[in-house]
Design a protein around this motif. Structure first.
Motif, PDB file in Angstrom:
ATOM      1  N   MET A 175       0.851  -1.210   0.000  1.00  0.00           N
ATOM      2  CA  MET A 175       0.000   0.000   0.000  1.00  0.00           C
ATOM      3  C   MET A 175       0.878   1.249   0.000  1.00  0.00           C
ATOM      4  SD  MET A 175      -2.973   1.000   2.723  1.00  0.00           S
ATOM      5  CE  MET A 175      -2.144   2.277   3.646  1.00  0.00           C
ATOM      6  N   ILE A 176       0.499   2.222  -0.807  1.00  0.00           N
ATOM      7  CA  ILE A 176       1.246   3.488  -0.793  1.00  0.00           C
ATOM      8  C   ILE A 176       0.643   4.391   0.287  1.00  0.00           C
ATOM      9  CG2 ILE A 176       1.897   5.503  -2.165  1.00  0.00           C
ATOM     10  CD1 ILE A 176       1.290   3.613  -4.654  1.00  0.00           C
ATOM     11  N   ALA A 177       1.505   4.860   1.162  1.00  0.00           N
ATOM     12  CA  ALA A 177       1.013   5.730   2.227  1.00  0.00           C
ATOM     13  C   ALA A 177       0.446   6.994   1.608  1.00  0.00           C
ATOM     14  CB  ALA A 177       2.151   6.072   3.186  1.00  0.00           C
ATOM     15  N   PRO A 178      -0.727   7.448   2.118  1.00  0.00           N
ATOM     16  CA  PRO A 178      -1.289   8.684   1.568  1.00  0.00           C
ATOM     17  C   PRO A 178      -0.332   9.852   1.827  1.00  0.00           C
ATOM     18  CG  PRO A 178      -2.474   7.985   3.555  1.00  0.00           C
ATOM     19  CD  PRO A 178      -1.512   6.902   3.220  1.00  0.00           C
ATOM     20  N   LYS A 179      -0.349  10.794   0.923  1.00  0.00           N
ATOM     21  CA  LYS A 179       0.533  11.956   1.057  1.00  0.00           C
ATOM     22  C   LYS A 179       0.089  12.763   2.267  1.00  0.00           C
ATOM     23  CE  LYS A 179       2.241  15.757  -1.772  1.00  0.00           C
ATOM     24  NZ  LYS A 179       1.546  16.859  -1.114  1.00  0.00           N
ATOM     25  N   LYS A 180       1.060  13.156   3.061  1.00  0.00           N
ATOM     26  CA  LYS A 180       0.720  13.924   4.253  1.00  0.00           C
ATOM     27  C   LYS A 180       0.657  15.410   3.905  1.00  0.00           C
ATOM     28  CE  LYS A 180       0.645  10.369   6.921  1.00  0.00           C
ATOM     29  NZ  LYS A 180      -0.650   9.778   7.232  1.00  0.00           N
ATOM     30  N   PRO A 181      -0.294  16.122   4.512  1.00  0.00           N
ATOM     31  CA  PRO A 181      -0.379  17.562   4.239  1.00  0.00           C
ATOM     32  C   PRO A 181       0.750  18.309   4.956  1.00  0.00           C
ATOM     33  CG  PRO A 181      -1.917  16.952   5.949  1.00  0.00           C
ATOM     34  CD  PRO A 181      -1.252  15.679   5.515  1.00  0.00           C
ATOM     35  N   GLU A 182       1.014  19.519   4.526  1.00  0.00           N
ATOM     36  CA  GLU A 182       2.011  20.318   5.246  1.00  0.00           C
ATOM     37  C   GLU A 182       1.386  20.989   6.458  1.00  0.00           C
ATOM     38  OE1 GLU A 182       4.114  22.968   2.650  1.00  0.00           O
ATOM     39  OE2 GLU A 182       4.628  21.292   1.320  1.00  0.00           O
ATOM     40  N   ILE A 183       0.102  21.232   6.350  1.00  0.00           N
ATOM     41  CA  ILE A 183      -0.622  21.947   7.406  1.00  0.00           C
ATOM     42  C   ILE A 183      -1.823  21.104   7.839  1.00  0.00           C
ATOM     43  CG2 ILE A 183      -2.066  24.002   7.845  1.00  0.00           C
ATOM     44  CD1 ILE A 183       0.747  24.839   7.566  1.00  0.00           C
ATOM     45  N   ILE A 184      -2.062  21.039   9.144  1.00  0.00           N
ATOM     46  CA  ILE A 184      -3.261  20.369   9.633  1.00  0.00           C
ATOM     47  C   ILE A 184      -4.222  21.457  10.092  1.00  0.00           C
ATOM     48  CG2 ILE A 184      -4.124  18.513  11.090  1.00  0.00           C
ATOM     49  CD1 ILE A 184      -1.066  18.282  11.963  1.00  0.00           C
ATOM     50  N   THR A 185      -5.468  21.316   9.733  1.00  0.00           N
ATOM     51  CA  THR A 185      -6.455  22.338  10.090  1.00  0.00           C
ATOM     52  C   THR A 185      -7.401  21.797  11.170  1.00  0.00           C
ATOM     53  OG1 THR A 185      -6.345  23.041   7.808  1.00  0.00           O
ATOM     54  CG2 THR A 185      -8.144  23.944   9.136  1.00  0.00           C
ATOM     55  N   PHE A 186      -7.553  22.557  12.223  1.00  0.00           N
ATOM     56  CA  PHE A 186      -8.470  22.184  13.296  1.00  0.00           C
ATOM     57  C   PHE A 186      -9.627  23.174  13.354  1.00  0.00           C
ATOM     58  CE2 PHE A 186      -4.695  19.984  14.677  1.00  0.00           C
ATOM     59  CZ  PHE A 186      -5.199  18.818  15.231  1.00  0.00           C
ATOM     60  N   ARG A 187     -10.844  22.658  13.309  1.00  0.00           N
ATOM     61  CA  ARG A 187     -12.016  23.506  13.540  1.00  0.00           C
ATOM     62  C   ARG A 187     -12.484  23.206  14.964  1.00  0.00           C
ATOM     63  NH1 ARG A 187     -15.846  26.362  10.733  1.00  0.00           N
ATOM     64  NH2 ARG A 187     -14.611  26.060   8.850  1.00  0.00           N
ATOM     65  N   ILE A 188     -12.433  24.208  15.815  1.00  0.00           N
ATOM     66  CA  ILE A 188     -12.659  23.967  17.241  1.00  0.00           C
ATOM     67  C   ILE A 188     -13.861  24.765  17.726  1.00  0.00           C
ATOM     68  CG2 ILE A 188     -11.631  24.125  19.552  1.00  0.00           C
ATOM     69  CD1 ILE A 188      -8.883  23.888  18.221  1.00  0.00           C
ATOM     70  N   LYS A 189     -14.760  24.058  18.403  1.00  0.00           N
ATOM     71  CA  LYS A 189     -15.945  24.717  18.957  1.00  0.00           C
ATOM     72  C   LYS A 189     -15.565  25.340  20.289  1.00  0.00           C
ATOM     73  CE  LYS A 189     -20.855  23.791  19.327  1.00  0.00           C
ATOM     74  NZ  LYS A 189     -21.836  22.702  19.388  1.00  0.00           N
ATOM     75  N   ARG A 190     -15.792  26.625  20.407  1.00  0.00           N
ATOM     76  CA  ARG A 190     -15.378  27.330  21.612  1.00  0.00           C
ATOM     77  C   ARG A 190     -16.575  27.937  22.327  1.00  0.00           C
ATOM     78  NH1 ARG A 190      -9.608  29.966  21.240  1.00  0.00           N
ATOM     79  NH2 ARG A 190      -9.996  29.574  23.436  1.00  0.00           N
ATOM     80  N   GLN A 191     -16.401  28.086  23.623  1.00  0.00           N
ATOM     81  CA  GLN A 191     -17.468  28.680  24.442  1.00  0.00           C
ATOM     82  C   GLN A 191     -16.769  29.335  25.627  1.00  0.00           C
ATOM     83  OE1 GLN A 191     -20.825  26.077  25.177  1.00  0.00           O
ATOM     84  NE2 GLN A 191     -21.393  27.173  27.050  1.00  0.00           N
ATOM     85  N   ASP A 192     -16.974  30.647  25.788  1.00  0.00           N
ATOM     86  CA  ASP A 192     -16.159  31.396  26.738  1.00  0.00           C
ATOM     87  C   ASP A 192     -16.537  31.149  28.192  1.00  0.00           C
ATOM     88  OD1 ASP A 192     -14.816  32.374  24.611  1.00  0.00           O
ATOM     89  OD2 ASP A 192     -15.879  34.297  24.537  1.00  0.00           O
TER      90      ASP A 192
END
Lengths: 614, 260
Positions: free
Chosen positions: B1-18
């Motif tokens: 299996m060929i390993a999937p290409k890794k991104p240079e940047i990881i994006t996180f969408r985070i739910k926040r509540q103050d």
């Protein structure tokens, strides 16, 4: 208002804090228990391998409490005080029985007896265990007993509260604490007629360690800043087998070796074959070769240095900083006993240790040093006077240190599976001392002291918070923490020397300068973890300094403290406890030495039957 | 299996509540990719430099954690829509789940939010108190060994005792909600755990009485989601079945004897 009963405060809800709470409550004294996490989540859960005690089987093979006592001293390179260790070893079988009665699911033999395993620093099977999560099981059992006292109204829990400072009366006696609610950020004083700090180790000073994120040593330093002394801060255990990670190093328990796991490297430098493809003859089981008697079960400091040096010589896996810990050859039944730790390895690395040798490297693990404490020895030095009010009391009257934050028991290195024991022993044996201090020695009740004393303590902490929030400097606390961890790991772990220690001290000094002009990104007043981290960082930097100063002045090698420029143990000069005192007003540490008495066992060379390479 | 290409940047969408009663909102953060990251190490990187993808200065995300090796139960959150521990949520695996998309982090929904990803799970600990989750020993004095036990008995108790009160089972349970009084799988497991111990059994009747109250074992809808999400493979459905049987026998006994 009816006069309230005198009350004990316990800070920290790991094994030591919970055991103390149970023992103190049992005397009828109410306890307020403080913890930064729900006590069930304390760092004691991470202990995997087991708990040592002489037992029926080992006894018939010639083992005894005396031998457990002697092994602990030999392991600790004779820096341990002997009377407390004597008691700990002799209480160990009783503690196992008690835990058994509390319902700890210890592994069983076919006949229903408690099963045993081998562990480092002993030639006898004397380690009791519950799967590979013994610490978790023990912590839960004590947590349950504390819950029972909570139901009976004798224990009040303050979870998610952070200890900020002890409150000392005019005579310098501890009469309470200042603490902060980590959610509402309320700062409050709590009155108490005695206070137990059971706040664990300081692994976070090293950045990445096997410790939980709450193990920052800040509580000890907050007592240090109020005049409590430190004992042997330079003694930090580096565990030989951990999985290096980005956020922490995850422990790979000594039980892997206790059950027959073998440490090896390829005989050929930079060998890039998969471990399973390297034939037996081309592997070097270097611990077994050098220490035929103990093999893979030499004490941790020795295993750590051997692994470190192998990697330094270029024999690490693929030339890097890792060696193999191999359990692939073990029978299935044995592998099942290790399921808990195999699961962790597989989860975090993707490899199944049942099939592929694990790749491991040493990591900072345990704080042998800590707050300096005293005790009353029996006249023949065989143990401590039970219930003597000063047992494991710091130099501040009314302030105790139990468990890992206490510098006692382990000397220069702790043996595997002795930590759970020392924590529970401290709480159970010395809990009675706390109750007796309150009854006989505490003088004027905390409830009767003026409100001003406590208000002043609260104000001082509120001012400190305001200062951190208002700071408009340019430095980032997380960056300072990372640099602190890097220099401490590079210069103050496995191998130390004068030059490296000097560099570390200078670096910490300049980090402390930068700490003075910081800016935190969260200036809010609700659940502000940024603030708490920045505050603890100030304490960690002071702890780092104390460790480095202790390590610099101790120009010998003993236990975990290895100086490449002073290779031998030097009993004439250094069979002594390092005592450090801190003058907070002038920000000055001073170091003194105190003789370690050796009334029962005379120090002997610590060789573990090493065979010198021809 | 060929390993999937890794991104240079990881994006996180985070739910926040103050704060507890504040309105939640989303923020997006980017973290440079490295191998072997987990969610916690990414949250640590964000804490050091809390600037959103849009370049706005924010504040470090608040979350609960302690051991980072999946044994303390603190760091539970909802990651890519599935409840789990954030320490053992490895970025490489999460990226496989989302393809090239964003990794989402949300607080658990069955407990009140304290702030951001930190929720208040006191209800779970209160239940342990209510169900007398302890073995009533006579005291800490030296009274000899505990009861003997076969390896099989030990094995069941050990599996139940690995429950780390993380709350995954409750998050996944359709019966358990923010404002009802359903007790939930972890406590059923603990009731069976303590009832399985020879001394712990002394309090069995009291525990089973409590299980018959509103919110008790009868309210379990047998959806069996709990056992699927348990990070420690606690045999929760076996425990629920046992708790149900114990309660049935108990109620019959009570009916015929009139005794509690």
């Amino acid at each position: 208002m009816a006069a309230e009963k005198p009350r004990a405060l316990v800070v920290g809800g790991g094994l030591a804090g919970l055991a103390a709470t149970i023992r103190i409550a049992e005397t009828g004294t109410p306890v307020d228990l403080f913890s930064m996490v729900p006590v069930k989540r304390s760092h004691s859960v991470c202990a995997q391998g087991g708990i040592n005690a002489c037992n029926k089987v080992a006894r018939q093979q010639g083992y005894s409490e005396w031998m457990h006592f002697d092994e602990t001293l030999y392991g600790g390179d004779f820096l341990n005080h002997q009377p407390p260790v004597y008691d700990m070893a002799h209480w160990a079988p009783r503690i196992i029985d008690l835990l058994d009665r509390m319902g700890v699911p210890f592994n069983r033999t076919h006949e229903g007896e408690r099963d045993l395993r081998m562990f480092g620093g002993s030639l006898f099977k004397r380690t009791h265990f519950a799967g590979a999560t013994t610490g978790q099981q023990l912590l839960y059992a004590l947590d349950e007993q504390v819950r029972r006292w909570e139901a009976e109204g004798l224990v009040r829990k303050f979870e998610f509260w952070e200890f900020l400072a002890p409150v000392l009366d005019d005579g310098g006696m501890c009469k309470g604490i200042i603490a902060q609610d980590m959610r509402t950020m309320e700062i409050r004083a709590f009155r108490g007629d005695a206070t137990v700090l059971a706040t664990g180790g300081n692994g976070l000073v090293y950045g990445k360690s096997t410790n939980s994120v709450i193990c920052n040593g800040a509580a000890a330093i907050r007592a240090y800043a109020q005049g409590a002394w430190l004992g042997n801060p330079e003694f930090i255990q580096v565990h030989p087998t951990a999985i290096p990670g980005e956020d922490k190093c995850r422990l790979m328990s000594e039980s892997a070796r206790g059950e027959g796991g073998r440490v090896w490297v390829p005989r050929k430098k930079g060998d890039s074959r998969a471990p399973g493809d390297i034939p037996e003859g081309e592997r070097s089981y270097f611990l077994e070769e050098k220490y035929p008697a103990y093999g893979n079960l030499v004490p941790r400091d020795i295993a750590t240095r051997e692994i470190f040096w192998k990697c330094l010589e270029g024999y690490g896996v693929a030339g890097g900083r890792m060696v193999y810990l191999d359990c692939t050859h073990l029978p299935d039944a044995t592998k099942n006993k290790l399921a808990g730790i195999f699961e962790i390895y597989e989860k975090f690395t993707g490899d199944d240790p049942r099939k592929v040798a694990m790749k491991i490297f040493p990591a900072v693990h345990y704080t042998m040093g800590g707050l300096y404490t005293v005790y009353t020895p029996r006249s023949d030095y065989k143990g401590m006077e039970p219930g003597a009010p000063n047992n494991m009391m710091t130099n501040i009257p009314g302030l105790y240190a139990f468990g890992e934050v206490n510098y006692q028991y382990h000397g220069g290195t702790r043996l595997g599976a002795n930590a759970l024991l020392s924590c529970i022993f401290d709480g159970l044996f010395c809990g009675l001392s706390v109750a007796n201090h309150i009854r006989d020695k505490a003088g004027k009740r905390a409830q009767e002291l003026s409100a001003g004393l406590y208000e002043q303590g609260v104000r001082r902490q509120e001012d400190a918070v305001r200062q951190l929030i208002d700071a408009k400097g340019e430095n980032n606390p997380y960056t300072i923490a990372r640099e602190m961890g890097e220099v401490m790991t590079d210069r103050v772990t496995v191998v130390r020397d004068e030059e490296g220690l000097k560099l570390a001290l200078n670096t910490i000094g300049s980090l402390r300068q930068r700490y003075q002009s910081m800016r935190i990104s969260d200036t809010g007043t609700w659940t502000n973890q940024n603030l708490a981290f920045a505050r603890a960082l100030g304490d960690m930097l002071i702890y780092a300094e104390a460790i480095v100063i202790g390590a610099t002045e101790r120009r010998e090698s003993r236990g975990s403290h290895f100086r490449s420029d002073h290779l031998e143990r030097n009993d004439d000069k250094y069979l002594k406890t390092t005592i450090m005192k801190y003058d907070a007003a002038n920000d000055r540490h001073t170091l003194e030495y105190e003789d370690v008495p050796t009334p029962l066992v005379k120090p002997r060379p610590r060789t573990y039957g090493k065979v010198e390479a021809a | 299996m060929i390993a999937p290409k890794k991104p240079e940047i990881i994006t996180f969408r985070i739910k926040r509540q103050d704060a507890r009663d504040a309105q939640p909102y989303w923020e997006v953060f980017e973290v440079p990719y490295k191998p072997n990251l987990n969610v916690i190490s990414c949250l640590q990187l964000i804490a050091e430099n809390p600037v959103t993808r849009e370049g706005r200065q924010s504040r470090p995300v608040v979350w609960d954690c302690s051991c980072l090796e999946e044994v303390c139960g603190a760091c539970t959150m909802v990651i890519n829509g599935r409840v789990r521990q954030s320490c053992s949520a490895l970025v490489d695996q999460l990226l496989e789940e989302v393809g090239e998309g964003e990794i989402t982090l949300e607080p658990m929904t069955k407990f009140p939010v304290v702030r951001d990803l930190w929720v208040d799970r006191q209800r779970m600990f209160d239940n342990l108190l209510r169900f007398k989750g302890w073995v009533p020993i006579d005291g800490t004095h030296d009274l000899g060994e505990g009861p003997k036990e076969s390896p099989e008995e030990q094995e069941l108790r050990y599996e139940l005792s690995r429950c780390m009160t993380c709350g995954c089972c409750l998050e996944a349970c359709p019966q358990f909600t923010l404002d009802n009084d359903f007790i939930g799988a972890n406590t059923f497991g603990q009731v069976v755990y303590f009832n399985a111990h020879k001394t712990g059994r002394v309090l069995m009747n009291e525990r089973l009485d409590a299980l018959m109250e509103p919110g008790g074992i009868a309210d379990c809808g047998n959806a069996q989601n709990c056992v699927k999400v348990c990070p420690k493979d606690v045999p929760l459905t076996i425990a629920i079945a046992k708790a149900g049987r114990q309660t049935t026998v108990h109620s019959i006994k009570r009916f015929f004897t009139g005794k509690r």
